[in-house]
Design an enzyme around this catalytic site. Structure first.
Site, PDB file in Angstrom:
ATOM      1  CG  ASP A   9      -1.779   1.191   1.373  1.00  0.00           C
ATOM      2  OD1 ASP A   9      -1.575   2.176   0.621  1.00  0.00           O
ATOM      3  OD2 ASP A   9      -2.691   1.158   2.222  1.00  0.00           O
ATOM      4  CG  ASN A  36      -0.516   3.180 -13.339  1.00  0.00           C
ATOM      5  OD1 ASN A  36      -0.953   3.861 -14.261  1.00  0.00           O
ATOM      6  ND2 ASN A  36      -1.089   2.052 -12.953  1.00  0.00           N
ATOM      7  CE1 TYR A  97     -11.502  10.903 -11.562  1.00  0.00           C
ATOM      8  CE2 TYR A  97     -10.470  13.058 -11.739  1.00  0.00           C
ATOM      9  CZ  TYR A  97     -10.412  11.698 -11.878  1.00  0.00           C
ATOM     10  OH  TYR A  97      -9.259  11.113 -12.342  1.00  0.00           O
ATOM     11  CE  LYS A 103      -4.891  10.800 -11.010  1.00  0.00           C
ATOM     12  NZ  LYS A 103      -3.846   9.767 -10.937  1.00  0.00           N
TER      13      LYS A 103
END
Ligand SMILES: NC(=O)c1ccc[n+]([C@@H]2O[C@H](COP(=O)([O-])OP(=O)(O)OC[C@H]3O[C@@H](n4cnc5c(N)ncnc54)[C@H](OP(=O)(O)O)[C@@H]3O)[C@@H](O)[C@H]2O)c1
Length: 198
Positions: A9, A36, A97, A103
């Site tokens: 994790d 990723n 989102y 991000k």
């Protein structure tokens, strides 16, 4: 080509340390780091529980920082490359989102890291990918049915995203630094897709 699989994790620093030790043990060197992993609740802000928010930050920000910290010394030994996987949520508000905000934070971190680690021969960039029909897309579709109206030609395959990542891991990564390349087949070039492009 040889690969090993190590469950970890990335939101837990100790597990990240063990992951990098095992990679070092198996391969003796580190050339690339591809950030990723992502996991996030697809929920409206007012419904996010404390545990949702912690997961959001722990996996999608802290986890990437922990990986970068561990990768720094081995990457600096040979001059390696780092690529982070971002999404269009970093620059456009999407319903339910919250991951988009992480991000955006990471795209900024990519710029800082390119500056801070570039002197040690490490290149850092990001790919802001358009939509790919993976497991996370299935969940995103449930909360955002508008995605069903997106023409099929705007969807990318995992291989198409991987090609852009591969490009940045190569010599191009030494020239393009601290940048986020949008790879979305042009989906974000227009405000509305309800009318077909002329
Ligand atoms: N799919 C899209 O349309 C799209 C578009 C733009 C960008 N992206 C980005 O591309 C990347 C891959 O997306 P995807 O669609 O393949 O996502 P996905 O299907 O949800 O897969 C996410 C992967 O991350 C791993 N992961 C999640 N939390 C983790 C943690 N705390 N520690 C370690 N591994 C963890 C998961 O492992 P387990 O399965 O073992 O839990 C899984 O392998 C993500 O960064 C995503 O945000 C995706």
């Amino acid at each position: 080509m040889r690969a090993i699989s190590v469950p970890a994790d990335i939101g837990k620093k100790k597990e990240v340390e063990a992951l990098f030790s095992k990679a070092e043990e198996a391969f003796g060197r580190l050339d690339f780091l591809v950030l990723n992993a992502a996991r996030a609740p697809f929920k409206p802000w007012e419904k996010l529980l404390e545990r949702d928010l912690r997961q959001l930050v722990e996996t999608n920000y802290l986890g990437n920082v922990f990986c970068m910290q561990q990768a720094l010394a081995p990457l600096a030994r040979h001059g390696g490359a780092v690529v982070f996987l971002s999404s269009l949520g970093s620059r456009f508000a999407n319903p339910d989102y919250p991951l988009g905000t992480m991000k955006a934070a990471m795209e900024t971190a990519v710029k800082y890291w390119a500056e801070d680690f570039g002197g040690r021969g490490i290149s850092v960039n990001a790919v802001c990918a358009g939509l790919v029909k993976t497991d996370s897309f299935k969940t995103l579709r449930l909360v955002n049915p508008d995605l069903d109206n997106l023409p099929e030609r705007f969807f990318l395959s995992p291989e198409e995203v991987a090609d852009v990542v591969h490009y940045l891991l190569g010599p191009a990564g030494q020239v393009i630094r601290g940048q986020t390349i949008v790879a979305d087949k042009g989906a974000s070039n227009r405000l509305h897709w309800s009318t077909p492009p002329g």
